[in-house]
Design a protein around this motif. Structure first.
Motif, PDB file in Angstrom:
ATOM      1  N   ARG A 129       3.023 -13.279  83.154  1.00  0.00           N
ATOM      2  CA  ARG A 129       2.603 -13.659  81.802  1.00  0.00           C
ATOM      3  C   ARG A 129       1.142 -14.078  81.783  1.00  0.00           C
ATOM      4  O   ARG A 129       0.413 -13.803  80.818  1.00  0.00           O
ATOM      5  N   ASP A 248       3.298 -26.148  83.024  1.00  0.00           N
ATOM      6  CA  ASP A 248       2.551 -25.705  81.852  1.00  0.00           C
ATOM      7  C   ASP A 248       3.217 -26.099  80.532  1.00  0.00           C
ATOM      8  O   ASP A 248       4.439 -26.270  80.459  1.00  0.00           O
ATOM      9  N   HIS A 249       2.382 -26.200  79.501  1.00  0.00           N
ATOM     10  CA  HIS A 249       2.828 -26.476  78.143  1.00  0.00           C
ATOM     11  C   HIS A 249       2.637 -25.223  77.291  1.00  0.00           C
ATOM     12  O   HIS A 249       2.051 -24.229  77.738  1.00  0.00           O
ATOM     13  N   ASP A 250       3.110 -25.273  76.053  1.00  0.00           N
ATOM     14  CA  ASP A 250       3.145 -24.065  75.234  1.00  0.00           C
ATOM     15  C   ASP A 250       1.770 -23.502  74.894  1.00  0.00           C
ATOM     16  O   ASP A 250       1.652 -22.333  74.531  1.00  0.00           O
ATOM     17  N   ASP A 251       0.714 -24.303  75.011  1.00  0.00           N
ATOM     18  CA  ASP A 251      -0.615 -23.787  74.673  1.00  0.00           C
ATOM     19  C   ASP A 251      -1.090 -22.715  75.643  1.00  0.00           C
ATOM     20  O   ASP A 251      -1.991 -21.936  75.324  1.00  0.00           O
ATOM     21  N   PHE A 253       0.304 -19.927  76.642  1.00  0.00           N
ATOM     22  CA  PHE A 253       0.540 -18.561  76.201  1.00  0.00           C
ATOM     23  C   PHE A 253       0.394 -18.371  74.695  1.00  0.00           C
ATOM     24  O   PHE A 253       0.328 -17.240  74.224  1.00  0.00           O
ATOM     25  N   ASP A 254       0.310 -19.453  73.951  1.00  0.00           N
ATOM     26  CA  ASP A 254       0.313 -19.332  72.496  1.00  0.00           C
ATOM     27  C   ASP A 254      -1.072 -19.288  71.874  1.00  0.00           C
ATOM     28  O   ASP A 254      -1.221 -18.840  70.732  1.00  0.00           O
ATOM     29  N   THR A 255      -2.098 -19.762  72.590  1.00  0.00           N
ATOM     30  CA  THR A 255      -3.413 -19.904  71.955  1.00  0.00           C
ATOM     31  C   THR A 255      -4.371 -18.763  72.270  1.00  0.00           C
ATOM     32  O   THR A 255      -5.374 -18.610  71.583  1.00  0.00           O
ATOM     33  N   ARG A 265      -4.198 -28.853  80.393  1.00  0.00           N
ATOM     34  CA  ARG A 265      -3.244 -29.698  79.679  1.00  0.00           C
ATOM     35  C   ARG A 265      -2.230 -30.306  80.633  1.00  0.00           C
ATOM     36  O   ARG A 265      -1.875 -31.481  80.510  1.00  0.00           O
TER      37      ARG A 265
END
Length: 392
Positions: A129, A248-251, A253-255, A265
């Motif tokens: 990813r 890891d946090h959602d940022d 893959f989302d940003t 983060r």
């Protein structure tokens, strides 16, 4: 909570691939050094956590069995570049949970020359990813792809905050200057800003002298409770007062941000938890071992760990607040850039350096009045361990 003390540390020299002893010797020698430093015997060890990345199953047993066949549980650990500090984290957790009063964390790796490549081509890549996001940004996703992550992150940082390319290079100069006083470091010859800038480019703004080398080596730490130390007549001088492991946090893959992809983060979240446990923050520490796999990572993590505000890391470098005479000494060992980066050993080599600093035993690289220290060890994919230490 149970206090977790660092009873002993050990570390081998770090070597270029092809020039080192086998991993069996690297792990064994580091563990023996830590046990000797603690002043105990191997039979006193109740748990062993063996970290490595480049090795087959039960390599931990292969390296540690020469110390004795005591039936002690040996846990093999792998967690990207944060493997060594993950082994340390697990050893501490065993003590905090009451499963053991004395635990050994050991890390080692015998790396091959050249860039790190994916070992298996017949199954999904663990960094798949991340590589998709790198491809979306226009980066190279085969061969030597790791510098691409940090090069693109560096360019994004420059676009946001206007940092000069020379600022990243100055971190490499500082690393070599520090390593000159570390007899265990791989590269100890000082380099100039001009040499760093003129080195072959990897992924701008990164040149070859701004990337850590593949390395072979081992490091270890013995942790124990106060009660164990008293029973064995030990006087440990360093305590782990805070520690957290974050993923890891959602940022990520989302940003679409390449900066987010290299993990600031999770570093910020882990550090905040470690500071809360310790009861103090980044400005209360004197010495730091920070995961500088590339110069870009060191600069970005200054902000993630709270040493500088957003966009202010370049000022920290220019003010020389990352070296002797400044607010902190960052990577007095020379860091991964100069000391080397055998993935399984790195987190425990950082522990070795900070314990020696807090004991006042670091000789030519000793940080004045070092009483509190912070360790940061991060791996893409991802894992980040932040550990806070205090002199007793």
């Amino acid at each position: 909570m149970t206090r977790v003390l660092v009873a002993g540390v050990g570390m081998t020299d770090f070597y270029k691939p092809g020039k080192s002893p086998d991993y069996t010797e690297l792990g064994r020698d580091a563990a023996l050094a830590a046990i000797k430093d603690a002043g105990i015997g191997y039979r006193d060890i109740e748990h062993v956590y063996a970290g490595y990345v480049f090795g087959d199953s039960v390599a931990g047993q292969r390296a540690i069995y020469p110390l004795g066949l005591t039936g002690v549980p040996i846990f093999n650990v792998t967690n990207s570049c944060a493997t060594g500090s993950t082994a340390l984290f697990l050893a501490r957790q065993a003590i905090l949970s009451g499963q053991a009063e004395c635990a050994l964390a050991v890390g080692f790796d015998q790396m091959a020359p050249g860039p790190i490549l994916m070992a298996y081509g017949d199954r999904p890549a663990p960094l798949g990813r991340h590589l998709e996001k790198l491809a979306d940004a226009g980066g190279q996703t085969d061969g030597a792809y790791l510098p691409e992550f940090y090069g693109y992150a560096g360019k994004e940082y420059q676009q946001r905050y206007g940092a000069a390319t020379e600022t990243f290079a100055q971190i490499a100069v500082k690393a070599r200057r520090h390593a000159a006083h570390n007899p265990k470091a791989l590269f100890r010859t000082p380099i100039t800003l001009e040499e760093v800038m003129a080195a072959p480019p990897l992924s701008p703004p990164i040149t070859r002298l701004q990337a850590c080398p593949p390395t072979c080596g081992g490091a270890a730490a013995v942790l124990c409770t106060e009660a164990f130390a008293r029973r064995h007549g030990l006087t440990p001088r360093v305590e782990i007062v805070g520690q957290a492991l974050e993923t890891d946090h959602d940022d990520v893959f989302d940003t679409g941000s390449m900066l987010a992809l290299i993990g600031p983060r999770m570093a910020a979240a882990a550090s905040q938890k470690a500071y809360e446990q310790a009861g103090w923050g980044p400005r209360d520490a004197q010495v730091v071992e920070l995961h500088d796999c590339f110069t870009v990572n060191e600069l970005v993590m200054y902000e993630a760990l709270g040493f500088a505000g957003e966009g202010e890391a370049e000022k920290l470098v220019r003010d020389e607040d990352n070296t002797y005479g400044g607010a902190w000494v960052m990577n007095p060992s020379g860091g991964l850039l100069s000391k080397g980066h055998p993935l399984g050993a790195t987190g425990l080599a950082q522990c070795f350096e900070l314990v020696e600093q807090l004991r006042g035993n670091a000789e030519g690289r000793q940080v004045d009045a070092a009483k509190r220290a912070i360790q940061h060890n991060l791996g893409l994919g991802g894992a980040c361990v932040v550990t806070a230490y205090a002199a007793i």
